[in-house]
Motif scaffolding. Structure first.
Motif, PDB file in Angstrom:
ATOM      1  N   GLY A  79     -29.931 -16.051 -13.924  1.00 58.89           N
ATOM      2  CA  GLY A  79     -28.473 -16.005 -13.949  1.00 58.89           C
ATOM      3  C   GLY A  79     -27.855 -15.543 -15.257  1.00 58.89           C
ATOM      4  O   GLY A  79     -26.706 -15.868 -15.555  1.00 58.89           O
ATOM      5  N   TYR A  80     -28.607 -14.767 -16.050  1.00 55.73           N
ATOM      6  CA  TYR A  80     -28.047 -14.199 -17.281  1.00 55.73           C
ATOM      7  C   TYR A  80     -27.711 -12.727 -17.071  1.00 55.73           C
ATOM      8  O   TYR A  80     -28.302 -12.074 -16.200  1.00 55.73           O
ATOM      9  N   PRO A  81     -26.797 -12.180 -17.875  1.00 52.72           N
ATOM     10  CA  PRO A  81     -26.393 -10.777 -17.685  1.00 52.72           C
ATOM     11  C   PRO A  81     -27.508  -9.780 -17.993  1.00 52.72           C
ATOM     12  O   PRO A  81     -27.493  -8.662 -17.480  1.00 52.72           O
ATOM     13  N   SER A  82     -28.464 -10.128 -18.820  1.00 51.01           N
ATOM     14  CA  SER A  82     -29.621  -9.249 -19.088  1.00 51.01           C
ATOM     15  C   SER A  82     -30.675 -10.078 -19.802  1.00 51.01           C
ATOM     16  O   SER A  82     -30.442 -11.248 -20.119  1.00 51.01           O
ATOM     17  N   VAL A  83     -31.825  -9.448 -20.023  1.00 54.49           N
ATOM     18  CA  VAL A  83     -32.819 -10.108 -20.873  1.00 54.49           C
ATOM     19  C   VAL A  83     -32.190 -10.352 -22.244  1.00 54.49           C
ATOM     20  O   VAL A  83     -31.209  -9.695 -22.613  1.00 54.49           O
ATOM     21  N   PHE A  84     -32.734 -11.293 -22.989  1.00 50.23           N
ATOM     22  CA  PHE A  84     -32.218 -11.550 -24.335  1.00 50.23           C
ATOM     23  C   PHE A  84     -33.380 -11.845 -25.267  1.00 50.23           C
ATOM     24  O   PHE A  84     -34.505 -12.089 -24.818  1.00 50.23           O
ATOM     25  N   ALA A  85     -33.092 -11.789 -26.556  1.00 48.95           N
ATOM     26  CA  ALA A  85     -34.162 -11.884 -27.558  1.00 48.95           C
ATOM     27  C   ALA A  85     -34.719 -13.299 -27.654  1.00 48.95           C
ATOM     28  O   ALA A  85     -34.000 -14.280 -27.458  1.00 48.95           O
ATOM     29  N   HIS A  86     -35.989 -13.397 -27.975  1.00 49.86           N
ATOM     30  CA  HIS A  86     -36.588 -14.672 -28.340  1.00 49.86           C
ATOM     31  C   HIS A  86     -35.846 -15.184 -29.578  1.00 49.86           C
ATOM     32  O   HIS A  86     -35.646 -14.424 -30.534  1.00 49.86           O
ATOM     33  N   GLY A  87     -35.506 -16.459 -29.591  1.00 45.56           N
ATOM     34  CA  GLY A  87     -34.983 -17.031 -30.836  1.00 45.56           C
ATOM     35  C   GLY A  87     -35.912 -16.733 -31.997  1.00 45.56           C
ATOM     36  O   GLY A  87     -35.476 -16.389 -33.092  1.00 45.56           O
ATOM     37  N   MET A  88     -37.221 -16.814 -31.717  1.00 47.91           N
ATOM     38  CA  MET A  88     -38.187 -16.627 -32.800  1.00 47.91           C
ATOM     39  C   MET A  88     -38.233 -15.184 -33.304  1.00 47.91           C
ATOM     40  O   MET A  88     -38.707 -14.948 -34.415  1.00 47.91           O
TER      41      MET A  88
END
Lengths: 140, 166
Positions: free
Chosen positions: A52-61
Motif C-alpha cells: 500500500g505504498y506509492p512506490s518502493v522506498f529506500a532501506h533506512g540503512m
C-alpha cells in the motif's frame, strides 16, 4: 586527515550531498550487498499492490550508510566511536539528499579528545529523513 | 537469534561501500589502506548490518525451496492476513525506526565475528500518519575471533497499523 580538538568550535558544520535523484537500481545494489531483500525496497508490484505504498522506498540503512560516508569524510577513517540515528521520513526513488554534521561538544573520553556531532540528513523538500548523532576521536 | 560465523571479507566490504556510493579507497585498495591511520582495509560504519547475510534464519532473504512474499505471477507469493502497511502482517517485519552503533574497534577483512542478539524494550505509540505503532528493540553484540567485543548495535523496529501516509 583528522580533525583537531584545538581548532574545532561549537557550531562548526560539514555538509555533503549524499545522492542526487536516487535510483531504484541503487536500492537493488544495497539489497544485494547488505542482504536485506525486503521487497518493499525493490519490488514495485508488491509494494504498491500489497503493502500500500506509492512506490518502493529506500532501506533506512541505505540512508544511514550514505550519511556515514559524510561522517567518515569529515572525521577521518577509523575515528568514529558511535553513530546512531532515527529514521524520521521515508526516502523515495528520485530523492536528493544532503547531510550535515554539526559540532555540539568537544570533550574527553578515556583520555582521548572526542567531538560530539549532531547529524541530520534532509531531502530536496527540506524534510529531515535521518536524525541522529555521532562521536569521533580527534587529535588534540 | 544469533550468528555463529560472520567472516569479514574484502570483496563484501567493497560491494557494500559501492552500494552506499562511498568511493573511499580504504574500503577496497590494500596498498592505499596501508598508508592510512588504520593501516589496513576497514569496513564502513554501517557494514555490521550486513551480518544478515550470515544469519541462517534471516527472514528478509529468499530461501531455497521456501515460499517468498514478494511478487511473481501474483503481487505476493504468500497469502496472509495483512495488517496493511509497513510490510507488516507477517511478511516485511515492519519498518526500521532507529539504529545505533558503538564502535569498540573498527573491523577488517580477516576478522571472523559472532553476533548475539538480545531483545530489548518494546513500547507503543499512536501516530496520525500510521495509526498504532508498536516498537521493539534488539541489541546485537559483535565479538571477534578473540572473543573481544568490537561493535554494539541497537536497532528499533516499528510495526505500523497501516501504511504511513505520505
Amino acid at each position: 586527515m583528522a580533525l583537531s580538538a584545538s581548532s574545532l568550535n561549537i557550531g562548526d558544520s560539514y555538509e555533503e550531498c549524499l545522492v542526487e535523484d536516487l535510483k531504484r537500481t541503487q536500492l537493488v545494489q544495497y539489497s544485494g550487498a547488505s542482504g536485506d531483500y525486503n521487497p518493499l525496497h525493490t519490488d514495485e508490484i508488491f509494494t504498491t499492490q500489497v503493502a500500500g505504498y506509492p512506490s518502493v522506498f529506500a532501506h533506512g540503512m541505505l540512508s544511514m550508510g550514505m550519511t556515514g560516508r559524510m561522517l567518515t569524510n569529515y572525521v577521518g577513517d577509523g575515528r568514529l566511536k558511535s553513530f546512531g540515528v532515527r529514521f524520521t521520513n521515508q526516502v523515495w526513488p528520485g530523492d536528493t539528499l544532503h547531510s550535515t554534521a554539526t559540532v555540539e561538544e568537544v570533550t574527553q573520553e578515556d583520555g582521548d579528545p572526542v567531538v560530539k556531532l549532531k547529524v541530520e540528513t534532509t531531502n530536496q523538500d527540506g524534510k529531515v529523513v535521518v536524525s541522529g548523532y555521532a562521536s569521533a576521536r580527534v587529535d588534540p | 537469534m544469533s550468528i555463529d560465523r560472520f567472516p569479514v571479507e574484502a570483496s563484501h566490504i567493497m560491494m557494500f561501500a559501492r552500494s552506499v556510493a562511498d568511493a573511499n579507497p580504504i574500503y577496497y585498495d590494500e596498498e592505499y589502506a596501508a598508508g592510512t591511520e588504520p593501516g589496513k582495509i576497514i569496513a564502513p560504519p554501517t557494514f555490521a548490518q550486513s551480518s544478515a547475510q550470515f544469519d541462517p534464519d534471516y527472514f528478509l532473504r529468499p530461501k531455497i525451496g521456501e515460499p517468498w512474499f514478494g511478487s511473481g505471477k501474483e503481487a505476493t507469493g504468500i497469502k496472509r492476513d495483512s495488517s496493511g502497511g509497513g510490510g507488516g502482517g507477517g511478511g516485511g517485519g515492519g519498518l526500521h525506526a532507529e539504529q545505533h552503533f558503538e564502535y569498540h574497534r573498527h573491523i577488517s577483512p580477516g576478522d571472523v565475528l559472532t553476533a548475539t542478539v538480545k531483545p530489548g524494550k518494546t513500547w507503543e505509540r499512536e501516530s496520525k500518519r500510521a495509526g498504532k505503532l508498536t516498537f521493539s528493540e534488539t541489541i546485537t553484540e559483535y565479538r571477534d575471533q578473540n572473543g573481544e567485543l568490537v561493535i554494539t548495535a541497537r536497532g528499533v523496529g516499528v510495526r505500523t497499523e497501516r501504511p504511513v501516509d505520505q
